[in-house]
Write an enzyme that holds these catalytic residues in place. Structure first.
Site, short mmCIF file in Angstrom:
data_model
loop_
_atom_site.label_atom_id
_atom_site.label_comp_id
_atom_site.label_asym_id
_atom_site.label_seq_id
_atom_site.Cartn_x
_atom_site.Cartn_y
_atom_site.Cartn_z
N GLN A 187 0.83 -1.21 0.00
CA GLN A 187 0.00 0.00 0.00
C GLN A 187 0.86 1.26 0.00
OE1 GLN A 187 -0.03 -2.37 2.37
NE2 GLN A 187 -0.29 -1.54 4.43
N ASN B 163 9.91 -6.72 1.30
CA ASN B 163 9.64 -8.15 1.13
C ASN B 163 9.09 -8.42 -0.27
OD1 ASN B 163 6.92 -7.39 1.16
ND2 ASN B 163 6.64 -7.96 3.30
N THR C 42 18.62 -11.06 0.60
CA THR C 42 20.03 -10.68 0.57
C THR C 42 20.92 -11.90 0.49
OG1 THR C 42 21.68 -9.28 1.64
CG2 THR C 42 20.33 -10.67 3.07
N GLN D 255 25.22 -12.35 7.38
CA GLN D 255 24.27 -12.22 6.29
C GLN D 255 23.01 -13.02 6.57
OE1 GLN D 255 25.54 -10.02 4.34
NE2 GLN D 255 23.75 -9.77 3.06
N HIS E 284 19.92 -11.50 8.50
CA HIS E 284 18.92 -10.63 7.87
C HIS E 284 17.54 -11.27 7.82
CE1 HIS E 284 20.89 -6.99 6.32
NE2 HIS E 284 21.95 -7.73 6.09
N GLU F 142 25.15 -10.57 -4.77
CA GLU F 142 24.91 -9.20 -4.31
C GLU F 142 26.17 -8.69 -3.62
OE1 GLU F 142 21.90 -6.87 -1.19
OE2 GLU F 142 22.13 -9.04 -1.11
N HIS F 143 26.69 -9.46 -2.67
CA HIS F 143 27.94 -9.15 -1.99
C HIS F 143 28.93 -10.28 -2.27
CE1 HIS F 143 24.59 -7.67 0.62
NE2 HIS F 143 25.30 -6.55 0.60
N ASP G 170 27.55 -2.42 4.54
CA ASP G 170 26.17 -2.26 4.98
C ASP G 170 25.96 -0.92 5.67
OD1 ASP G 170 25.24 -4.66 4.04
OD2 ASP G 170 25.51 -5.73 5.93
N HIS H 134 10.10 11.13 -43.53
CA HIS H 134 11.27 11.45 -42.70
C HIS H 134 12.34 12.12 -43.55
CE1 HIS H 134 9.34 8.90 -39.76
NE2 HIS H 134 10.34 9.02 -38.90
#
Length: 441
Positions: free
Chosen positions: A194, A218, A241, A263, A266, A332-333, A366, A425
């Site tokens: 929302q 999420n 992650t 990690q 998380h 990602e890392h 981070d 054109h």
């Protein structure tokens, strides 16, 4: 404790490591049917929908969906001095790096005499930032999104984070305090899909629509961002992650284990993957991880993540195969704990961010290394960059041709247009050559 994937007998040229490395599914499409009616309710019913959805999903209806200014100031005043110092260091370092990312704001290229193409970088006008407020109040996400947006020159930045019943329907005080530190005054106590809809469609009397939505969340937040993409721009669809660590027998097991555990802290879906050519290191890390996880504050969450299909140890023949596997995983890392970590890091082609050597853990990135921590997940590093100043800038070309420069290529444009069966054109050039002052009109 960890799953073992042995790839030592695989031949690089014959296999697709992408299908072999640990990674959990993250099906954003499956959540679209759930978030679509939520987004439509917000679009059509505004505040009334926000009240109903806030009660349903957050179990609290804020007194004010827009956080009052005094609440921001009160949160900053109540911030622990040590935490404030850490926030200020993070802001300062991220800002220093962001200014270097900015680069030149206009480039002029003369492609021929009298023919100049310029590129001007124009910031997005209005950005909405979503900040999660569930398991961890990610004040760091405020810094890592707001600072580059401010350096880019974004005129209006709005932040939203889920209302918390324990804080009287306001977002977590640390999130509010960082907003105050950064001078962000437009803050909302709205969460979930929302909140994404509120930013995309606007809510009369409360929040005007934004041009771009950024920030993690999420699967429902990710699905809502996909749903509204096109109406607004988005940074990415962030999934769980993940960390991958390439290590040889010179790596320190306790350091490797600590980073994998950090990690996993998380989220139960977080991925922690060790890629190594050392069976001895793998055994030691597995033992140390079990001990560290057992002692951690969020032990249950960490165990679930480490035992999931998205985590494990990948055994490889050598560092050449390790590099091939790491590039296929596109973490990602990505941490590199090897004797030649700097040299190996230069050869990596797919990673959101690369942390070189045992003294450069992901935790630094981070929070306050100065780098961005908003990074592509789920293999997205193969095609996308982490969030940075340029994420908030649009490149616009300005075309300035003088008459002679246009005349010089008119016949080529006409030929090109005819080859595409778009003769009008070409005629746009022909009339300029044949009637330069418009006297024949």
């Amino acid at each position: 404790m960890l799953n073992i994937v042995d790839l030592r007998d695989q031949v690089d040229a014959e296999v697709d490591y992408t299908t072999m490395v640990p990674r959990a599914p993250f099906d954003v499409s499956a959540a679209l049917d759930i978030v679509a009616p939520v987004c439509q309710d917000v679009a059509t019913q505004g505040v009334e929908a926000l009240q109903r959805l806030s009660e349903k999903f957050d179990h609290v209806v804020p007194q004010h969906f827009r956080v009052p200014a005094e609440a921001l100031h009160r949160a900053l005043e109540g911030l622990d001095p040590l935490v404030r110092q850490a926030y200020e260091i993070a802001i300062e370092r991220r800002r220093v790096v962001a200014f270097q990312e900015l680069g030149p704001q206009q480039v002029d290229v003369e492609v021929a005499t009298g023919a100049v193409i310029s590129q001007k970088m124009i910031p997005v006008n209005r950005v909405g930032l979503y900040v999660p407020g569930g398991r961890a109040p990610l004040a760091s996400s405020v810094i890592h999104n707001v600072v580059p947006a401010q350096v880019a020159g974004v005129a209006q930045i709005a932040v939203t984070s889920p209302p918390q019943a324990e804080f009287g329907g306001l977002p977590h005080p640390n999130i509010l305090a960082v907003c105050a530190l950064l001078g962000v005054e437009e803050v909302y106590a709205v969460g979930g899909s929302q909140a994404v809809a509120m930013f995309a469609y606007g809510v009369d009397g409360l929040c005007r629509p934004v041009d771009m939505i950024c920030g993690p969340g999420n699967i429902y937040v990710a699905a809502a961002k996909r749903y509204v993409q096109g109406r607004v721009g988005i940074d990415s669809e962030a999934g769980p992650t993940e960390i991958a660590i390439v290590a040889d027998d010179s790596a320190i097991p306790s350091h490797v284990a600590a980073d994998m555990v950090s990690q996993a802290e998380h989220d139960p879906m977080a991925g922690s993957v060790l890629i190594t050519d050392s069976e001895e290191l793998a055994r030691k890390v597995d033992v140390v991880i079990a001990a560290q996880a057992a002692q951690a504050r969020h032990s249950a969450r960490i165990h679930e993540a480490l035992k999931g299909e998205q985590s494990g140890i990948v055994l490889v023949r050598d560092m050449e195969q390790a590099l091939a596997v790491a590039d296929a995983y596109a973490a990602e890392h990505l941490e590199i704990h090897t004797r030649d970590a700097d040299a190996l890091a230069q050869r990596v082609t797919n990673a959101g961010a690369i942390f070189i050597g045992t003294w450069s853990p992901v935790s630094l990135g981070d929070y306050l290394a100065g780098s961005t921590h908003v990074l592509p997940t789920g293999g997205g590093a193969k095609h996308s960059s982490g969030l940075n100043v340029k994420s908030f800038l649009r490149a616009v070309h300005l075309i300035r041709y003088q008459q002679g420069a246009t005349d010089a290529v008119a016949k080529d444009v006409i030929a090109f247009a005819e080859s595409e069966d778009l003769p009008s054109h070409g005629n746009a050039l022909r009339v300029r050559v044949e009637d330069p002052d418009g006297s024949r009109a």
